[in-house]
Design a protein around this motif. Structure first.
Motif, PDB file in Angstrom:
ATOM      1  N   PRO A  25      12.633 -47.436  -4.707  1.00 59.76           N
ATOM      2  CA  PRO A  25      12.115 -48.795  -4.340  1.00 59.76           C
ATOM      3  C   PRO A  25      10.795 -48.350  -3.445  1.00 59.76           C
ATOM      4  O   PRO A  25      10.864 -47.676  -2.436  1.00 59.76           O
ATOM      5  N   PRO A  26       9.715 -49.178  -3.610  1.00 59.97           N
ATOM      6  CA  PRO A  26       8.441 -48.939  -2.911  1.00 59.97           C
ATOM      7  C   PRO A  26       8.523 -49.262  -1.497  1.00 59.97           C
ATOM      8  O   PRO A  26       8.208 -48.554  -0.535  1.00 59.97           O
ATOM      9  N   ARG A  27       9.339 -50.250  -1.109  1.00 57.79           N
ATOM     10  CA  ARG A  27       9.385 -50.520   0.430  1.00 57.79           C
ATOM     11  C   ARG A  27      11.037 -50.258   0.963  1.00 57.79           C
ATOM     12  O   ARG A  27      11.867 -50.650   0.003  1.00 57.79           O
ATOM     13  N   ARG A  28      11.023 -49.486   1.766  1.00 57.83           N
ATOM     14  CA  ARG A  28      12.346 -48.902   2.192  1.00 57.83           C
ATOM     15  C   ARG A  28      12.301 -48.933   3.716  1.00 57.83           C
ATOM     16  O   ARG A  28      11.538 -48.633   4.288  1.00 57.83           O
ATOM     17  N   LEU A  29      13.644 -48.570   4.171  1.00 54.60           N
ATOM     18  CA  LEU A  29      13.614 -48.247   5.662  1.00 54.60           C
ATOM     19  C   LEU A  29      14.163 -46.723   5.641  1.00 54.60           C
ATOM     20  O   LEU A  29      14.931 -46.209   4.695  1.00 54.60           O
ATOM     21  N   THR A  30      13.638 -45.970   6.713  1.00 56.11           N
ATOM     22  CA  THR A  30      13.816 -44.523   6.836  1.00 56.11           C
ATOM     23  C   THR A  30      14.268 -44.211   8.086  1.00 56.11           C
ATOM     24  O   THR A  30      14.005 -44.724   9.287  1.00 56.11           O
ATOM     25  N   LEU A  31      15.154 -43.453   8.581  1.00 55.09           N
ATOM     26  CA  LEU A  31      15.461 -42.872  10.036  1.00 55.09           C
ATOM     27  C   LEU A  31      14.006 -42.299  10.470  1.00 55.09           C
ATOM     28  O   LEU A  31      13.341 -41.500   9.771  1.00 55.09           O
ATOM     29  N   GLY A  32      13.802 -42.406  11.832  1.00 52.92           N
ATOM     30  CA  GLY A  32      12.763 -41.732  12.146  1.00 52.92           C
ATOM     31  C   GLY A  32      13.076 -40.255  12.765  1.00 52.92           C
ATOM     32  O   GLY A  32      14.115 -39.982  12.455  1.00 52.92           O
ATOM     33  N   TYR A  33      11.889 -39.747  12.996  1.00 51.66           N
ATOM     34  CA  TYR A  33      12.256 -38.221  13.306  1.00 51.66           C
ATOM     35  C   TYR A  33      12.894 -37.837  14.518  1.00 51.66           C
ATOM     36  O   TYR A  33      13.599 -37.139  14.772  1.00 51.66           O
ATOM     37  N   ALA A  34      12.698 -38.639  15.548  1.00 53.05           N
ATOM     38  CA  ALA A  34      13.281 -38.529  16.777  1.00 53.05           C
ATOM     39  C   ALA A  34      14.864 -38.553  16.816  1.00 53.05           C
ATOM     40  O   ALA A  34      15.528 -37.431  17.337  1.00 53.05           O
ATOM     41  N   PRO A  35      15.554 -39.560  16.117  1.00 49.76           N
ATOM     42  CA  PRO A  35      17.030 -39.282  16.028  1.00 49.76           C
ATOM     43  C   PRO A  35      17.677 -38.095  15.409  1.00 49.76           C
ATOM     44  O   PRO A  35      18.555 -37.693  15.639  1.00 49.76           O
ATOM     45  N   LEU A  36      16.908 -37.708  14.391  1.00 52.65           N
ATOM     46  CA  LEU A  36      17.360 -36.680  13.510  1.00 52.65           C
ATOM     47  C   LEU A  36      17.176 -35.394  14.365  1.00 52.65           C
ATOM     48  O   LEU A  36      17.859 -34.428  14.281  1.00 52.65           O
TER      49      LEU A  36
END
Length: 85
Positions: A25-36
């Motif tokens: 899907p074109p619009r989605r949520l992703t985890l940010g770099y900081a928590p990873l």
């Protein structure tokens, strides 16, 4: 994590963010770099031949989004079914 993201995304602190990509899907949520980067457990799954090239780059620590995270998190484990990588 998406290739070609501006450095501001890599350095941002939010836990998650909205992104637009060309793949569905074109619009989605992703985890940010900081928590990873600070996660107690970080598992990276590279599945399918389409991930062969990014996996090779990751193992060579070439610059790409996932390399940034894996290099920052000593607890990162990489799982893959890609032959030869």
């Amino acid at each position: 994590l998406f290739p070609g993201e501006p450095e501001a995304c890599v350095q941002s602190a939010p836990v998650f963010r909205a992104v637009t990509d060309v793949k569905p899907p074109p619009r989605r949520l992703t985890l940010g770099y900081a928590p990873l980067k600070v996660a107690r457990a970080l598992w990276v799954l590279a599945s399918g031949q389409g991930k062969a090239e990014p996996l090779k780059k990751l193992r060579a620590l070439e610059p790409q989004p996932i390399s940034t995270v894996v290099q920052s998190n000593p607890r990162a484990l990489i799982f893959s079914d890609v032959a030869g990588c």
